[in-house]
Design an enzyme around this catalytic site. Structure first.
Site, mmCIF file in Angstrom:
data_model
loop_
_atom_site.group_PDB
_atom_site.id
_atom_site.type_symbol
_atom_site.label_atom_id
_atom_site.label_comp_id
_atom_site.label_asym_id
_atom_site.label_seq_id
_atom_site.Cartn_x
_atom_site.Cartn_y
_atom_site.Cartn_z
ATOM 1 N N HIS A 1 32.404 -58.108 43.982
ATOM 2 C CA HIS A 1 32.986 -56.769 44.130
ATOM 3 C C HIS A 1 32.877 -56.336 45.583
ATOM 4 C CE1 HIS A 1 28.631 -55.729 43.497
ATOM 5 N NE2 HIS A 1 28.882 -54.793 44.396
ATOM 6 N N HIS B 1 31.266 -53.228 37.645
ATOM 7 C CA HIS B 1 32.268 -52.842 38.651
ATOM 8 C C HIS B 1 32.931 -54.043 39.300
ATOM 9 C CE1 HIS B 1 28.694 -53.399 41.016
ATOM 10 N NE2 HIS B 1 29.140 -52.880 42.127
ATOM 11 N N HIS C 1 30.173 -52.642 51.745
ATOM 12 C CA HIS C 1 29.693 -54.023 51.594
ATOM 13 C C HIS C 1 30.625 -54.852 50.731
ATOM 14 C CE1 HIS C 1 27.811 -52.165 47.922
ATOM 15 N NE2 HIS C 1 28.095 -53.327 47.375
ATOM 16 N N HIS D 1 19.161 -51.258 41.495
ATOM 17 C CA HIS D 1 19.989 -50.052 41.413
ATOM 18 C C HIS D 1 19.794 -49.390 40.049
ATOM 19 C CE1 HIS D 1 22.396 -50.964 44.886
ATOM 20 N NE2 HIS D 1 22.876 -52.069 44.385
ATOM 21 N N TYR E 1 20.468 -56.083 50.348
ATOM 22 C CA TYR E 1 21.549 -55.861 51.310
ATOM 23 C C TYR E 1 21.151 -56.415 52.662
ATOM 24 C CZ TYR E 1 23.590 -52.587 48.006
ATOM 25 O OH TYR E 1 24.148 -52.029 46.898
ATOM 26 N N GLU F 1 25.926 -58.004 50.196
ATOM 27 C CA GLU F 1 24.953 -57.830 49.108
ATOM 28 C C GLU F 1 24.933 -59.134 48.315
ATOM 29 O OE1 GLU F 1 26.238 -55.056 46.025
ATOM 30 O OE2 GLU F 1 24.220 -54.876 45.220
HETATM 31 C C1 M3P Z 1 26.088 -51.047 44.555
HETATM 32 C C2 M3P Z 1 26.203 -51.810 43.320
HETATM 33 C C3 M3P Z 1 25.820 -46.907 47.133
HETATM 34 C C4 M3P Z 1 25.558 -47.701 45.958
HETATM 35 C C5 M3P Z 1 25.777 -48.997 45.864
HETATM 36 C C6 M3P Z 1 25.725 -49.719 44.617
HETATM 37 C C7 M3P Z 1 26.393 -47.460 48.367
HETATM 38 O O1 M3P Z 1 26.327 -51.718 45.631
HETATM 39 O O2 M3P Z 1 26.496 -53.007 43.393
HETATM 40 O O3 M3P Z 1 26.014 -51.233 42.232
HETATM 41 O O4 M3P Z 1 25.565 -45.741 47.111
HETATM 42 FE FE FE Z 2 27.378 -53.579 45.321
#
Ligand code: M3P
Ligand code: FE
Length: 314
Positions: free
Chosen positions: A150, A206, A220, A252, A261, A271
Site C-alpha cells: 500500500h 488498506h 510512505h 499501529h 518506518y 514501511e
Molecule cells: C500506516 C498503516 C499515519 C498512519 C499510518 C498508518 C501516517 O502506515 O500501514 O496502517 O498517521
Molecule cells: Fe502503512
C-alpha cells in the site's frame, strides 16, 4: 470488475546507485529492467508481474505516480467514464508508455497526486514458481519483502479555508473507483472533519491511505512481511546497512499492523509491516479514531505524539 490491487509506485530519487542498493540490499527487491532514460524497475520475490517499483533520476525525492491494476482492459473504458463523470479529467497513455505495460488511464486525485490504472503488465512469475513451490526462495537479500502492499499519501488540508482533500479523495475513491472505507480519523467540532482515511479494494485493511497535511506529498510506500519477527529482522538489516530508521518496530492501533518506518537514501519513507490486521469486508463497520486518541491509533503502545512522523514527508 475494476481495480484489483496496487500495481506499482514510481518514485523520484536523487542518487540512483544508492537507491538501487537500498531497494535491493535492504528491502531485498531485484532489478528486472533498466531503460534508456536511466529509470530502474524492481520487483519483490513473491510478485509475478515485471515490476512494482520504478525509480526515476531527479534532483528531489517524492512520488511521480501510483498505479493500480484492473482486472481487464475494458475496465479502463468503464472507469474512464466513471472518473470523468465524477469531474476528474483523464488521459489514456498508449501501450509502451511504460515498458512491458499496456495502456494506462491517467488522472489526478483531488489532492493532486497522479494515479494511473492499467490492465496489462508483463508476467515474469514469482521466484518460487507455480509448480510444487517452496515457501520462500534461496538467496533472499535483506528483509526479503513479499510485495508492495500500500501507500499513504499526505493530502492538503486546511479546514479554515474549507480545503480537505482527504475527504475529497475518499469520496472520489468510493464513488468513482469503488474502494471502501475501513478506518478513519475524525477531528474538529463534533468530529466533523475527516482528517485521515484507510481504504481497500482487497480484503486487507488498506490498499491506500490518505492523511491531511499542510501540502500534498508522499508519506510512505509499504512492503509486506510474514511476521513480527520478520519486522524485527528487517530492523537488524537496516542497522547493518546504516539505513536511517524513522520509527523502531511497534504496532499501529489503526489497521493493527506491526511496523517499522525508515528512509531510502533520498528521504522517501518506507514501511515494512506484518499482520493482516483483520479481514476487510464491505459490510464491516468502519473503525473511527477520535482526535484525542489519534496517536494511539498511529502508535498503539505509547500513544504519544511524534510530530516528525506526520510533518516530514516527500
Ligand atoms: C500506516 C498503516 C499515519 C498512519 C499510518 C498508518 C501516517 O502506515 O500501514 O496502517 O498517521
Ligand atoms: Fe502503512
Amino acid at each position: 470488475m475494476g481495480v484489483m490491487r496496487i500495481g506499482h509506485a514510481s518514485l523520484k530519487v536523487m542518487d540512483m546507485d544508492a537507491a538501487v542498493r537500498h531497494y535491493e540490499n535492504v528491502l531485498g527487491m531485484k532489478t528486472t529492467m533498466k531503460d534508456k532514460a536511466g529509470n530502474v524497475y524492481l520487483k519483490c520475490w513473491d510478485e509475478w508481474d515485471k515490476y512494482s517499483l520504478v525509480l526515476t533520476p531527479s534532483d528531489q525525492a517524492g512520488l511521480n505516480h501510483v498505479a493500480y491494476k484492473v482486472e481487464k482492459d475494458s475496465d479502463l473504458d468503464e472507469l474512464q467514464k466513471k472518473v470523468e463523470a465524477w469531474g476528474v479529467k483523464t488521459t489514456v497513455l498508449p501501450e509502451g508508455t511504460l515498458p512491458s505495460t499496456g495502456r494506462m488511464l491517467q488522472f489526478n486525485l483531488p489532492s493532486g497526486h497522479e494515479m494511473r490504472l492499467y490492465a496489462m503488465k508483463e508476467y515474469v512469475g514469482t521466484e518460487v514458481g507455480t509448480t510444487n513451490p517452496d515457501p520462500w526462495p534461496d538467496g533472499l537479500k535483506g528483509a526479503g519483502v513479499h510485495w508492495l502492499d500500500h501507500l499513504l499519501l499526505m493530502c492538503e488540508m486546511n479546514p479554515a479555508e474549507g480545503i480537505n482533500t482527504v475527504a475529497d479523495n475518499t469520496r472520489f475513491m468510493t464513488e468513482a473507483l469503488d474502494f471502501f472505507l475501513t478506518e478513519q480519523v475524525v477531528v474538529g467540532p463534533d468530529g466533523s472533519i475527516q482528517a485521515a482515511t484507510w481504504m481497500a479494494r482487497t480484503t486487507t485493511p488498506h490498499d491506500i491511505a490518505f492523511v491531511g497535511g499542510a501540502k500534498s506529498g508522499l508519506h510512505h510506500i509499504a512492503f509486506f512481511l510474514d511476521s513480527w519477527h520478520d519486522v524485527l529482522k528487517s530492523a537488524d538489516v537496516m542497522a547493518k546497512n546504516k539505513t536511517k530508521i524513522d520509527v523502531a518496530p511497534t504496532r499501529h492501533g489503526i489497521t493493527r499492523g506491526e511496523t517499522i518506518y525508515f528512509f531510502d537514501p533520498s528521504g522517501n519513507r518506507n514501511e515494512t509491516f506484518a499482520g493482516l490486521g483483520y479481514l476487510a469486508q464491505r459490510d464491516r463497520p468502519v473503525t473511527t479514531w477520535t482526535e484525542d486518541q489519534l496517536w494511539s491509533g498511529i502508535f498503539y503502545h505509547t500513544g504519544e505524539a511524534v510530530p516528525s512522523f506526520t510533518d516530514v514527508y516527500t
